[in-house]
Design an enzyme around this catalytic site. Sequence first.
Site, PDB file in Angstrom:
ATOM      1  N   TYR A  20     -14.962  13.924 -18.259  1.00 25.78           N
ATOM      2  CA  TYR A  20     -14.936  12.178 -18.416  1.00 25.78           C
ATOM      3  C   TYR A  20     -16.161  12.152 -17.582  1.00 25.78           C
ATOM      4  O   TYR A  20     -15.938  13.188 -16.277  1.00 25.78           O
ATOM      5  CB  TYR A  20     -13.642  11.480 -17.755  1.00 25.78           C
ATOM      6  CG  TYR A  20     -13.811  10.234 -18.017  1.00 25.78           C
ATOM      7  CD1 TYR A  20     -14.771   9.619 -18.322  1.00 25.78           C
ATOM      8  CD2 TYR A  20     -13.272   9.488 -15.991  1.00 25.78           C
ATOM      9  CE1 TYR A  20     -15.376   8.206 -17.998  1.00 25.78           C
ATOM     10  CE2 TYR A  20     -13.903   8.462 -15.747  1.00 25.78           C
ATOM     11  CZ  TYR A  20     -14.860   7.879 -16.176  1.00 25.78           C
ATOM     12  OH  TYR A  20     -15.204   6.587 -16.295  1.00 25.78           O
ATOM     13  N   ASP A  73      -5.652  16.140 -17.260  1.00 27.02           N
ATOM     14  CA  ASP A  73      -5.971  14.440 -17.719  1.00 27.02           C
ATOM     15  C   ASP A  73      -5.294  14.290 -19.029  1.00 27.02           C
ATOM     16  O   ASP A  73      -6.190  13.943 -20.058  1.00 27.02           O
ATOM     17  CB  ASP A  73      -7.389  14.036 -17.853  1.00 27.02           C
ATOM     18  CG  ASP A  73      -7.762  12.805 -17.783  1.00 27.02           C
ATOM     19  OD1 ASP A  73      -6.848  11.626 -18.671  1.00 27.02           O
ATOM     20  OD2 ASP A  73      -8.418  11.839 -17.214  1.00 27.02           O
ATOM     21  N   ARG A  94       1.200  -1.405   0.073  1.00 25.21           N
ATOM     22  CA  ARG A  94       0.404   0.172  -0.382  1.00 25.21           C
ATOM     23  C   ARG A  94       0.395   1.135   0.129  1.00 25.21           C
ATOM     24  O   ARG A  94       0.136   2.392  -0.241  1.00 25.21           O
ATOM     25  CB  ARG A  94      -0.966   0.400   1.400  1.00 25.21           C
ATOM     26  CG  ARG A  94      -1.949   1.435   1.455  1.00 25.21           C
ATOM     27  CD  ARG A  94      -3.036   1.007   2.512  1.00 25.21           C
ATOM     28  NE  ARG A  94      -2.656   0.647   3.829  1.00 25.21           N
ATOM     29  CZ  ARG A  94      -1.795   1.279   4.678  1.00 25.21           C
ATOM     30  NH1 ARG A  94      -1.184   2.770   4.371  1.00 25.21           N
ATOM     31  NH2 ARG A  94      -0.941   1.116   5.596  1.00 25.21           N
ATOM     32  N   LYS A 108      -6.130   2.048 -20.128  1.00 20.69           N
ATOM     33  CA  LYS A 108      -6.829   2.683 -21.438  1.00 20.69           C
ATOM     34  C   LYS A 108      -5.647   2.537 -22.309  1.00 20.69           C
ATOM     35  O   LYS A 108      -4.968   1.513 -22.335  1.00 20.69           O
ATOM     36  CB  LYS A 108      -7.051   3.961 -21.714  1.00 20.69           C
ATOM     37  CG  LYS A 108      -8.592   4.405 -20.609  1.00 20.69           C
ATOM     38  CD  LYS A 108      -9.530   3.593 -21.259  1.00 20.69           C
ATOM     39  CE  LYS A 108     -11.075   3.787 -19.953  1.00 20.69           C
ATOM     40  NZ  LYS A 108     -10.834   4.401 -18.440  1.00 20.69           N
TER      41      LYS A 108
HETATM   42  N1  PLP Z   1     -10.195   9.812 -17.472  1.00 21.11           N
HETATM   43  C1  PLP Z   1     -10.104   9.624 -18.699  1.00 21.11           C
HETATM   44  C2  PLP Z   1     -10.243  10.698 -19.842  1.00 21.11           C
HETATM   45  C3  PLP Z   1     -11.312   8.197 -18.749  1.00 21.11           C
HETATM   46  O1  PLP Z   1     -11.522   7.853 -19.910  1.00 21.11           O
HETATM   47  C4  PLP Z   1     -11.717   7.605 -17.817  1.00 21.11           C
HETATM   48  C5  PLP Z   1     -12.271   6.519 -17.913  1.00 21.11           C
HETATM   49  O2  PLP Z   1     -13.019   6.168 -18.675  1.00 21.11           O
HETATM   50  C6  PLP Z   1     -11.067   7.801 -16.756  1.00 21.11           C
HETATM   51  C7  PLP Z   1     -10.982   9.044 -16.720  1.00 21.11           C
HETATM   52  C8  PLP Z   1     -11.522   7.024 -15.248  1.00 21.11           C
HETATM   53  O3  PLP Z   1     -10.152   5.847 -15.333  1.00 21.11           O
HETATM   54  P1  PLP Z   1     -10.003   4.864 -14.511  1.00 21.11           P
HETATM   55  O4  PLP Z   1     -11.749   3.548 -15.371  1.00 21.11           O
HETATM   56  O5  PLP Z   1      -9.164   3.636 -14.582  1.00 21.11           O
HETATM   57  O6  PLP Z   1     -10.421   4.992 -13.040  1.00 21.11           O
END
Ligand code: PLP
Length: 385
Positions: free
Chosen positions: A105, A177, A51, A202
């Site tokens: 998102y 992001d 952790r 992703k």
């Molecule tokens: N940021 C973007 C642009 C995303 O498309 C996603 C998920 O689809 C996330 C963050 C969140 O990621 P996670 O599903 O790995 O928590």
Amino acid sequence: MSANRYRLETQTVHAGEPSPRIGGAATVPIFQSSVYELTEGAGYHDIVYPRLNNLPNHTVLARKLAALESGEDGLVTASGMAAITTSLLTVLGQGGHLLTQSSLYGGTHNFVTEDLKKFGLSYDFIDAHRPESWAAKLRPNTRAIYTEALTNPLIEVADHRAVVAFAREHKLVSLIDNTFATPVNFRPLELGYDLSLHSATKYLNGHADLAAGAVIGPAELVSKIRHSLNHLGGCLDPHSCYLLNRGLRTLVLRVRQQNSSARAIAHFLDKHPRVLKVNYPSLESHPQHELAQELFQGFGGVLSFDLEGGTEAARRMIDRVKLPLHGPSLGGTETLIIRPAVSSHAGMSREDRESLGIGDGLVRLSVGIEASEDLIEDLDQALQE
Ligand code: PLP
């Protein structure tokens, strides 16, 4: 490029790997142990424990991710949302205020609009394309500004240079992001962002077989976020670390194929008589076409489009395609097709969705690494009368 800075393709393979290799192994073995012998005198955060994000599986990834985006340090987390929420809670501190792009998102949008206030934090949305309107939203307690490299699902591009300049002028932490762009297409720290965040679920992993997140930035800031993460508990398990490191080794090959395939598909759809509008930055009709060309080396594998016939036509097309999987998420080797209104943005009210331009009939494609010709032929047959 300085002599000690290898090109991205080389870094995905070699950066951060231990020297000497552990037991001579070409890959870092999975440290499947939750208990390690104690070195007395170590501080709490230095005790070796999964952790506390300090297994060799964590540190190799932290170093590799930092190298890929020119950061001083990196951090892996249990999901993209763990990276985003832990970073925001850390930089906002007690009573902080956030300026954030409105098109986010879905999960991030819900965290900002529903959860920040539970921690005594506040936010204002900004129009990412109108920098002249941002100063009016500043408050004495504004501490950070947040954007996405390419937005989901309309693939819009914020004025990232203006974000960086604004953050510097007003002493804000700038967070981005970078999931949709990946270091192959955009390295935000080189432009001047403070923190780059990823859903490594992703493209970074790229094989649709784990959930993970990443934070990249200056050592001092990443260390603060690591301390919060150590307490909040969003650590990545060692097996997922191993898989993520394996996925990262082919990142450049995958993303370049996805860039070129998505571009070919976007241009095919753009000329198709049954398609009303395609959202992809390589198209001249895209509102930030020129800005995107200046900022990015490629535009990634995600595009979206509206069909003549709206939601019914979208449903019919999704039923008819043979190669794309009907599923959420993105960035993997297989092409995925969905309607954001019932997947990534289903948690948002229809009103919020529509104000962002995400109609019920919008179709989003996450292009995989299959042959573009096969994908185009498949989409073509699915669009026949
Ligand atoms: N940021 C973007 C642009 C995303 O498309 C996603 C998920 O689809 C996330 C963050 C969140 O990621 P996670 O599903 O790995 O928590």
